[in-house]
Enzyme design. Structure first.
Site, PDB file in Angstrom:
ATOM      1  N   ASP A   6      -6.510  95.097 -10.650  1.00 35.09           N
ATOM      2  CA  ASP A   6      -6.522  95.013 -12.106  1.00 35.09           C
ATOM      3  C   ASP A   6      -7.576  93.990 -12.516  1.00 35.09           C
ATOM      4  O   ASP A   6      -7.392  92.785 -12.311  1.00 35.09           O
ATOM      5  CB  ASP A   6      -5.133  94.610 -12.627  1.00 35.09           C
ATOM      6  CG  ASP A   6      -5.141  94.256 -14.103  1.00 35.09           C
ATOM      7  OD1 ASP A   6      -5.897  94.909 -14.855  1.00 35.09           O
ATOM      8  OD2 ASP A   6      -4.401  93.334 -14.510  1.00 35.09           O
ATOM      9  N   GLY A   8      -9.005  92.160 -15.372  1.00 37.07           N
ATOM     10  CA  GLY A   8      -8.670  91.850 -16.750  1.00 37.07           C
ATOM     11  C   GLY A   8      -9.785  91.117 -17.458  1.00 37.07           C
ATOM     12  O   GLY A   8     -10.910  90.987 -16.947  1.00 37.07           O
ATOM     13  N   ARG A  11      -9.028  87.284 -15.564  1.00 40.79           N
ATOM     14  CA  ARG A  11      -8.672  87.173 -14.147  1.00 40.79           C
ATOM     15  C   ARG A  11      -8.682  88.546 -13.495  1.00 40.79           C
ATOM     16  O   ARG A  11      -8.587  89.582 -14.164  1.00 40.79           O
ATOM     17  CB  ARG A  11      -7.270  86.565 -13.976  1.00 40.79           C
ATOM     18  CG  ARG A  11      -7.089  85.199 -14.570  1.00 40.79           C
ATOM     19  CD  ARG A  11      -7.681  84.106 -13.718  1.00 40.79           C
ATOM     20  NE  ARG A  11      -6.958  83.912 -12.469  1.00 40.79           N
ATOM     21  CZ  ARG A  11      -7.369  83.111 -11.484  1.00 40.79           C
ATOM     22  NH1 ARG A  11      -8.497  82.453 -11.602  1.00 40.79           N
ATOM     23  NH2 ARG A  11      -6.655  82.967 -10.379  1.00 40.79           N
ATOM     24  N   ILE A  12      -8.803  88.548 -12.172  1.00 41.49           N
ATOM     25  CA  ILE A  12      -8.658  89.763 -11.376  1.00 41.49           C
ATOM     26  C   ILE A  12      -7.379  89.620 -10.555  1.00 41.49           C
ATOM     27  O   ILE A  12      -7.160  88.588  -9.905  1.00 41.49           O
ATOM     28  CB  ILE A  12      -9.870  89.976 -10.449  1.00 41.49           C
ATOM     29  CG1 ILE A  12     -11.129  90.208 -11.284  1.00 41.49           C
ATOM     30  CG2 ILE A  12      -9.627  91.158  -9.511  1.00 41.49           C
ATOM     31  CD1 ILE A  12     -12.400  90.301 -10.462  1.00 41.49           C
ATOM     32  N   LYS A  13      -6.536  90.631 -10.595  1.00 38.53           N
ATOM     33  CA  LYS A  13      -5.299  90.628  -9.827  1.00 38.53           C
ATOM     34  C   LYS A  13      -5.327  91.814  -8.871  1.00 38.53           C
ATOM     35  O   LYS A  13      -5.833  92.880  -9.217  1.00 38.53           O
ATOM     36  CB  LYS A  13      -4.081  90.742 -10.746  1.00 38.53           C
ATOM     37  CG  LYS A  13      -3.987  89.643 -11.800  1.00 38.53           C
ATOM     38  CD  LYS A  13      -2.854  89.929 -12.770  1.00 38.53           C
ATOM     39  CE  LYS A  13      -2.846  88.922 -13.903  1.00 38.53           C
ATOM     40  NZ  LYS A  13      -1.831  89.264 -14.935  1.00 38.53           N
ATOM     41  N   TYR A  87      -0.879 110.129 -27.442  1.00 38.47           N
ATOM     42  CA  TYR A  87      -1.802 109.254 -28.160  1.00 38.47           C
ATOM     43  C   TYR A  87      -2.865 110.111 -28.824  1.00 38.47           C
ATOM     44  O   TYR A  87      -3.429 111.016 -28.209  1.00 38.47           O
ATOM     45  CB  TYR A  87      -2.439 108.277 -27.172  1.00 38.47           C
ATOM     46  CG  TYR A  87      -2.936 106.980 -27.763  1.00 38.47           C
ATOM     47  CD1 TYR A  87      -2.057 106.082 -28.361  1.00 38.47           C
ATOM     48  CD2 TYR A  87      -4.285 106.631 -27.694  1.00 38.47           C
ATOM     49  CE1 TYR A  87      -2.514 104.871 -28.883  1.00 38.47           C
ATOM     50  CE2 TYR A  87      -4.745 105.427 -28.204  1.00 38.47           C
ATOM     51  CZ  TYR A  87      -3.856 104.554 -28.804  1.00 38.47           C
ATOM     52  OH  TYR A  87      -4.306 103.363 -29.320  1.00 38.47           O
ATOM     53  N   ASP A  96      -5.225  99.602 -18.986  1.00 38.35           N
ATOM     54  CA  ASP A  96      -4.082  98.723 -18.758  1.00 38.35           C
ATOM     55  C   ASP A  96      -2.849  99.255 -19.481  1.00 38.35           C
ATOM     56  O   ASP A  96      -1.730  99.201 -18.957  1.00 38.35           O
ATOM     57  CB  ASP A  96      -4.397  97.292 -19.214  1.00 38.35           C
ATOM     58  CG  ASP A  96      -4.905  97.221 -20.652  1.00 38.35           C
ATOM     59  OD1 ASP A  96      -5.439  98.220 -21.178  1.00 38.35           O
ATOM     60  OD2 ASP A  96      -4.768  96.136 -21.261  1.00 38.35           O
ATOM     61  N   ARG A  97      -3.050  99.824 -20.663  1.00 37.77           N
ATOM     62  CA  ARG A  97      -1.932 100.401 -21.410  1.00 37.77           C
ATOM     63  C   ARG A  97      -1.421 101.670 -20.721  1.00 37.77           C
ATOM     64  O   ARG A  97      -0.209 101.936 -20.705  1.00 37.77           O
ATOM     65  CB  ARG A  97      -2.355 100.676 -22.849  1.00 37.77           C
ATOM     66  CG  ARG A  97      -2.821  99.423 -23.590  1.00 37.77           C
ATOM     67  CD  ARG A  97      -3.272  99.723 -25.004  1.00 37.77           C
ATOM     68  NE  ARG A  97      -2.124 100.091 -25.841  1.00 37.77           N
ATOM     69  CZ  ARG A  97      -2.249 100.637 -27.040  1.00 37.77           C
ATOM     70  NH1 ARG A  97      -3.461 100.897 -27.537  1.00 37.77           N
ATOM     71  NH2 ARG A  97      -1.175 100.937 -27.747  1.00 37.77           N
TER      72      ARG A  97
END
Length: 242
Positions: A6, A8, A11-13, A87, A96-97
């Protein structure tokens, strides 16, 4: 083994999953991507599939580095999802959603689930008991609110989020903390109540790096899960590789 990444805003996770169970996770700054990925594959050489989610423009070299070690799926609006996506503009829906909606559907496929992600922005994602993602909301995050007060006024200082001792501030700084932290808590409670009035037996999941600042202040019953987005990414990786 699966690897989920992920990328972001700040940060990167990443996390490693084995048999749909998370066995390792870590976060780091963007400048360390190459070295961290090499270290990870030395530690977990049996990873054979990865998914990358990036809220910004994905750097091709980041994808290519991971592709040296395993197959890579880059999450996008074209990726397959296990839920019905209602949507109106699916091509503009943040990845991310998408991942949060996937986690909601995966963990509560026959229930109404609201996911609240407190990060750079605060997002609300609703998946109903028919397995349909119906949308949600996007609101300024905690740090964004502090930044706005400082940048758009002449006299308010730049503050970082801090624990709130009382909702009544008795100094400029404590008033600002109350306005942000208590304000967000009241906002989130109000939004939850709106959703509860429309969706029966609503499950509420709270996640995101800033959730701890206001989780204890919420009047509504919630389930806190800091790894919810990573779990959603693994769900989407499984769905797109099977």
């Amino acid at each position: 083994m699966n690897l989920v990444i992920d990328i972001g805003n700040t940060r990167i996770k990443y996390a490693v999953f084995q048999n749909r169970r998370m066995i390792y996770d870590h976060s780091f700054g963007s400048g360390l991507f190459l070295s961290k990925i090499k270290e990870l594959f030395e530690q977990y050489p049996r990873i054979n599939n990865a998914i990358i989610s990036s809220v910004g423009k994905l750097d091709r070299k980041e994808r290519d580095v991971v592709a040296l070690f395993c197959k890579v799926h880059v999450l996008s609006s074209a990726s397959k999802v296990p839920f019905k996506n209602s949507y109106a503009t699916p091509s503009t829906l943040g990845v991310d959603r998408l991942a949060l909606a996937a986690a909601a559907y995966s963990q509560n496929p026959r229930g109404n689930t609201l996911v609240i992600d407190a990060g750079t922005c605060i997002t609300y994602e609703m998946v109903n008991n028919a397995g349909e993602y119906v949308g949600g909301a996007i609101s300024p995050g905690i740090q964004m609110r502090y930044n706005a007060m400082h940048n758009q006024t002449a006299g308010l200082p730049q503050l970082a989020p801090d624990e709130l001792l009382d909702f009544i501030g008795n100094s400029t700084e404590s008033c600002m903390h109350s306005g942000v932290i208590n304000g967000v808590a009241q906002e989130v409670d109000g939004v939850i109540n709106q959703y509860r009035s429309r969706f029966q037996h609503l499950t509420v999941i709270l996640t995101g790096g800033d959730s701890h600042f206001f989780a204890k202040r919420l009047k509504n019953t919630i389930f806190a899960n800091s790894k919810f987005l990573l779990e959603g990414l693994n769900c989407l990786l499984e769905y797109n590789t099977n």
